[in-house]
Write an enzyme that holds these catalytic residues in place. Structure first.
Site, PDB file in Angstrom:
ATOM      1  N   PRO A 107       6.553  11.952   9.244  1.00 52.67           N
ATOM      2  CA  PRO A 107       5.813  10.879   9.907  1.00 52.67           C
ATOM      3  C   PRO A 107       6.117  10.838  11.402  1.00 52.67           C
ATOM      4  CG  PRO A 107       6.811  10.099   7.878  1.00 52.67           C
ATOM      5  CD  PRO A 107       7.367  11.467   8.125  1.00 52.67           C
ATOM      6  N   GLU A 108       5.080  10.769  12.222  1.00 53.48           N
ATOM      7  CA  GLU A 108       5.240  10.681  13.660  1.00 53.48           C
ATOM      8  C   GLU A 108       5.007   9.248  14.105  1.00 53.48           C
ATOM      9  OE1 GLU A 108       3.227  13.779  15.785  1.00 53.48           O
ATOM     10  OE2 GLU A 108       3.821  15.324  14.376  1.00 53.48           O
TER      11      GLU A 108
END
Length: 269
Positions: free
Chosen positions: A2-3
């Site tokens: 996840p960014e």
């Protein structure tokens, strides 16, 4: 992994269920994450949630006694569920909330982290983080000055959290495409006008992804279980060998710093 947009989407998803509510206790099924879960979380009782914030890719739950610091790692996700919902495989942590809900953390690879800090200023994980990309601190003057004399290739340089936080692999590739900047160039080659364009492009790409609920490629799901839809708008990332939507030339791929970089040599210079 996840960014920033995925983490911000998670923050927005859980915030309405937590702020103003009391964490009654924590249920820990497996404390073996990237680092052992902090003892303060294991002993947590009767703490009201004052706010839900984000710093870089960390989620921050502000409590009267301190802060719960959550990193989703490679495959972690948070869901808000009714109390009594049966735990499934890889459901490692529940926070039991006074509104009849639980905040459940699932992490198949266990690369995430649940840490505790009495104050954020002394927390080691934040010590060397750069500016947030969606703030006014991240502007064309900042980026241009930071890039002076840098021979590092522009894409891995953008992904350096000491420069700016949260611009991960997907969004660095997409931002450079929209800015028309070839990722093979050194960071020091950025002009003032290119720095201005790149800053505005990074902000627009990140905000666009947040509005779409993030980018679901493999593991990421929103807190309500729905996927992020920004993947449908990707211009270059993951599209090696396909035709560019803008010019019909073939999207190329290169390895930079152990990561795959996607670009269009015709649109980017």
């Amino acid at each position: 992994m996840p960014e920033l947009p995925e983490v911000e989407t998670s923050r927005r998803g859980i915030e309405p269920y937590l702020v103003g509510q009391t964490i009654l206790c924590a249920i820990i099924r497996d404390p073996r994450l990237r680092w052992p879960i902090s003892d303060e979380i294991l002993r947590l009782t009767d703490q009201i949630v004052l706010s839900v914030q984000r710093r870089a890719k960390y989620l921050l739950l502000e409590l009267p006694a301190g802060w719960i610091i959550i990193h989703l790692g490679m495959s972690g996700r948070l869901r808000v569920l009714p109390q009594g919902t049966a735990a499934e495989k890889h459901d490692h942590i529940d926070l039991v909330i006074s509104n009849g809900k639980i905040l459940r953390y699932n992490d198949p690879r266990r690369f995430g982290a649940w840490l505790w800090a009495e104050n954020l200023a002394s927390c080691r994980v934040f010590a060397q983080l750069g500016v947030e990309p969606l703030t006014t601190e991240f502007n064309e003057h900042y980026l241009f000055e930071k890039s002076r004399g840098k021979r590092t290739l522009i894409k891995p340089w953008l992904m350096n959290n000491k420069i700016v936080v949260g611009v991960g692999n997907i969004y660095a590739s997409e931002s450079l495409f929209f800015a028309g900047i070839l990722p093979e160039r050194p960071a020091g080659s950025l002009t003032k006008s290119e720095s201005s364009l790149l800053v505005s492009t990074i902000k627009a790409v990140l905000l666009g992804s947040i509005e779409q609920g993030g980018t679901t490629l493999r593991d990421f799901l929103q807190s309500d279980g729905k996927p992020g839809y920004f993947a449908q708008q990707l211009q270059v990332y993951g599209r090696a060998g396909e035709h560019c939507h803008q010019c019909a030339h073939v999207i190329e791929i290169a390895k930079q710093g152990q990561r795959s970089t996607f670009f269009c040599r015709h649109c980017q210079h």
